[in-house]
Motif scaffolding. Structure first.
Motif, short mmCIF file in Angstrom:
data_model
loop_
_atom_site.label_atom_id
_atom_site.label_comp_id
_atom_site.label_asym_id
_atom_site.label_seq_id
_atom_site.Cartn_x
_atom_site.Cartn_y
_atom_site.Cartn_z
N ILE A 146 1.06 -1.15 0.05
CA ILE A 146 -0.13 -0.02 -0.03
C ILE A 146 0.83 1.29 0.10
O ILE A 146 1.79 1.16 0.72
CB ILE A 146 -0.83 -0.01 1.54
N SER A 147 0.65 2.19 -0.78
CA SER A 147 1.34 3.40 -1.04
C SER A 147 0.80 4.57 -0.27
O SER A 147 1.20 5.36 0.40
CB SER A 147 1.83 3.89 -2.57
N LEU A 148 -0.58 4.48 -0.29
CA LEU A 148 -1.61 5.67 0.26
C LEU A 148 -2.88 5.08 0.62
O LEU A 148 -3.64 4.24 0.08
CB LEU A 148 -1.83 6.78 -0.82
N ILE A 149 -3.35 5.67 1.80
CA ILE A 149 -4.74 5.49 2.15
C ILE A 149 -5.47 6.65 2.18
O ILE A 149 -5.16 7.72 2.64
CB ILE A 149 -4.75 4.84 3.56
N ARG A 150 -6.69 6.53 1.51
CA ARG A 150 -7.71 7.73 1.64
C ARG A 150 -8.82 7.11 2.12
O ARG A 150 -9.55 6.43 1.98
CB ARG A 150 -7.92 8.02 0.08
N ILE A 151 -9.39 7.95 3.33
CA ILE A 151 -10.57 7.82 3.80
C ILE A 151 -11.63 8.85 3.64
O ILE A 151 -11.21 9.95 3.80
CB ILE A 151 -10.09 7.82 5.41
#
Length: 189
Positions: A146-151
């Protein structure tokens, strides 16, 4: 020839010991069904100007339904902004291979709960949401970091950049956030 055999044997042994064991905080079966949850792992930490934010993940298998348990903890001596989950909340994972994985919230959502730590004169807010894996997404998550999490919260969307390695100031634990699913999805079985 003996060296080659010895080298092969040592490499096989290292491969066996390198596989991580699954640790569970809950694992039971009763007349209603089965429930298994992995131990929470810290995947994000930010400490800045007296305010701390932490994201923990655990995986749940509830009656053969896989879920991601997402917990967001904020701690500050000042006012803490509320991040609420609602029925439209989503978690998006951008993988290192460029793919985007979407997870839907499994419940109606909540704004979490506020606690007071009198010993440190701090406010603590804990927000929790359970998210469903979409069809064929687990295979992608098991293959790529995973490079980025967007919530997508109820009122705004926030991005969290994943680190390759995290040495937590909270508990001193070393973790590998970008490989969370690679390391732990096998524990849902």
């Amino acid at each position: 020839m003996k060296r080659l055999l010895l080298l092969t044997f040592l490499m096989l042994q290292m491969g066996l010991y390198a596989q991580k064991k699954c640790e569970y905080s809950s694992n039971f079966t009763d007349s209603i069904g089965s429930y298994k949850e992995t131990v929470q792992k810290i995947v994000y930490e930010k400490n800045f100007a007296g305010t701390s934010s932490y994201i923990f993940f655990s995986l749940i298998n509830a009656n053969e339904t896989p879920l991601l348990n997402f917990q967001f903890i904020q701690k500050s001596k000042d006012f803490i902004k509320t991040y609420c989950f609602d029925k439209n909340s989503r978690v998006y994972f951008q993988l290192a291979n460029g793919k985007i994985i979407t997870m839907l919230i499994a419940d109606e959502g909540s704004c979490g709960s506020m606690l007071r730590d009198e010993a440190q004169s701090s406010n603590i807010r804990v927000s929790t949401g359970k998210f469903l894996f979409m069809k064929n997404t687990m295979e992608e998550l098991a293959k790529s970091p995973i490079s980025l999490i967007r919530i997508k919260y109820a009122t705004e969307t926030v991005d969290y950049i994943m680190k390759r390695e995290l040495l937590s100031e909270l508990n001193g634990e070393k973790s590998f956030p970008e490989n969370f699913f690679i390391d732990h999805l096998k524990c849902l079985n």
